[in-house]
Design an enzyme around this catalytic site. Structure first.
Site, PDB file in Angstrom:
ATOM      1  N   SER A  38       0.802  -1.223   0.000  1.00  0.00           N
ATOM      2  CA  SER A  38       0.000   0.000   0.000  1.00  0.00           C
ATOM      3  C   SER A  38       0.837   1.276   0.000  1.00  0.00           C
ATOM      4  O   SER A  38       0.327   2.347  -0.326  1.00  0.00           O
ATOM      5  CB  SER A  38      -0.948   0.013   1.203  1.00  0.00           C
ATOM      6  OG  SER A  38      -0.222  -0.085   2.421  1.00  0.00           O
ATOM      7  N   ASP A 336      -2.494   8.375   7.917  1.00  0.00           N
ATOM      8  CA  ASP A 336      -3.418   7.577   8.715  1.00  0.00           C
ATOM      9  C   ASP A 336      -2.587   6.739   9.682  1.00  0.00           C
ATOM     10  O   ASP A 336      -1.427   7.050   9.927  1.00  0.00           O
ATOM     11  CB  ASP A 336      -4.354   6.731   7.831  1.00  0.00           C
ATOM     12  CG  ASP A 336      -3.592   5.778   6.903  1.00  0.00           C
ATOM     13  OD1 ASP A 336      -2.396   5.511   7.160  1.00  0.00           O
ATOM     14  OD2 ASP A 336      -4.184   5.296   5.927  1.00  0.00           O
ATOM     15  N   HIS A 339       0.255   4.919   7.116  1.00  0.00           N
ATOM     16  CA  HIS A 339       0.954   5.464   5.953  1.00  0.00           C
ATOM     17  C   HIS A 339       1.418   6.907   6.155  1.00  0.00           C
ATOM     18  O   HIS A 339       0.748   7.676   6.846  1.00  0.00           O
ATOM     19  CB  HIS A 339       0.039   5.401   4.727  1.00  0.00           C
ATOM     20  CG  HIS A 339      -0.526   4.055   4.471  1.00  0.00           C
ATOM     21  ND1 HIS A 339      -1.808   3.704   4.867  1.00  0.00           N
ATOM     22  CD2 HIS A 339       0.010   2.955   3.885  1.00  0.00           C
ATOM     23  CE1 HIS A 339      -2.032   2.442   4.519  1.00  0.00           C
ATOM     24  NE2 HIS A 339      -0.947   1.973   3.923  1.00  0.00           N
TER      25      HIS A 339
END
Length: 374
Positions: A38, A336, A339
């Site tokens: 991600s 968040d 990340h």
């Protein structure tokens, strides 16, 4: 007319590649094949059934090309891979592999194969249901390579791929899965930390060798960052603000040490035509956290979006009087619970592109891009 265009298109692509192969790299568009999780996913998870998605606001709120709309990137703006590409002259970003009609882009811009929740090992991320493990990502590149061979032939495909950049940013989810408590009804005994690291390195080695066999020659392999300091792990370990899990970070440092040794060995065995760059994201990110104010950042602890406690959901509030977002996204290290913000990504990317050997070893990414391996 239509049949003429069908014939003309591959011819033009071949001419473009021939011109680039006989010119300096800087005179042609930056071509990158991106593998990972991600941290660099550009939207592949939007096309699969998964609990790991970034397809709703406020994700992408600062991503200019989309007008602030979500693109599947797990941050507020650009990823490190996006910024590195732009720093080296890319005019656009490699599209996600699963997006429609991307095959031709493999020749022009490269492709992004990364997938949120994925890992080096196939089982990593299974709680999220859908994800594309590294081995499957490499298989997807293999399919794109078949297309390139059909369009350009084997010889030109190999010449083209030896100039392209292959970046791998993966391993974080393997570590996160390992450190989390076992679920009772799915309980299984964990292997020792040393055995776990052996699994990671051996599986990664296999995929690097597969890519090399298919023609990859310029590699960037990004080490795992200090996950012991991210909001999710601090909450998991019940640590206070500003504290990091030394146990988690010690495990990661051991992995990064083994990774650097692996890449050094591969450089000795496969060089000088092939070069593997170890990107030391761990030290760069630790420095950002420790000296955030020197970088113009004000908060190195809290996520800008979403809660500090489970379920760590980052979403756009429908209530105009409340907001799930921090006041100034450019001042936060974490977007968040997992990340970095684009602001942090900009700092990391700049150091990886132009830093010294303490950051990128044995050469930095700009030197890798200009490296003549013909």
């Amino acid at each position: 007319m239509e049949s003429f265009e069908v014939i003309l298109k591959p011819i033009c692509l071949v001419i473009l590649i021939v011109l680039c192969l006989h010119a300096m790299p800087s005179s042609c568009n930056f071509t990158s094949f991106v593998f990972g999780d991600s941290l660099v996913d550009a939207g592949n998870n939007d096309y699969i059934f998964t609990l790991s998605k970034a397809d709703s606001p406020p994700y992408g709120i600062d991503f200019t090309p989309s007008g602030g709309q979500p693109t599947g990137r797990f941050t507020n703006g650009r990823t490190i891979a996006d910024i590195v590409g732009q720093s080296l002259g890319a005019k656009s970003f490699p599209p996600p592999y699963l997006a429609p009609n991307t095959e031709a882009q493999a020749i022009l811009r490269g492709i992004n194969y990364a997938s949120g929740a994925s890992g080096i090992m196939d089982k990593t991320g299974f709680f999220f249901i859908g994800r594309i493990p590294l081995g499957e990502q490499v298989s997807n590149f293999e399919q794109n390579r078949i297309y390139m061979v059909n369009e350009m032939g084997e010889n030109y495909t190999r010449k083209f791929l030896r100039k392209a950049i292959f970046s791998l940013t993966i391993g974080s989810n393997d570590v996160l899965n390992y450190i989390q408590p076992s679920i009772p009804f799915l309980r299984h005994d964990k292997v020792s930390p040393s055995t776990f690291l052996d699994f990671m390195i051996s599986n990664l080695t296999l995929q690097l060798e597969r890519l090399h066999e298919m023609g990859a020659r310029k590699f960037i392999v990004v080490g795992v960052g200090p996950l012991g300091c991210i909001p999710f792990v601090r909450a998991l370990k019940l640590l206070g603000s500003g504290q990091c899990s030394s146990a988690v970070n010690t495990l990661i440092q051991a992995y990064n040490h083994r990774l650097k040794e692996l890449l050094s060995r591969l450089n000795q065995e496969m060089g000088p035509e092939t070069i593997f760059v170890f990107a030391n994201s761990y030290d760069v990110f630790m420095d950002i956290i420790a000296n955030s104010h020197q970088y113009g950042l004000e908060n190195a602890n809290d996520p800008c979006c979403g809660g500090y406690f489970p379920p760590f959901v980052c979403f756009k509030s429908s209530d105009a009087n409340t907001s799930a977002l921090c006041d100034d996204r450019s001042k936060y290290v974490f977007w968040d619970a997992y990340h970095p913000t684009e602001a942090a990504n900009l700092i990391i990317a700049k150091q990886l592109v132009d830093g010294d050997e303490n950051v990128s070893f044995p050469i930095n990414i700009r030197k890798l891009y200009n490296y003549n391996n013909s």
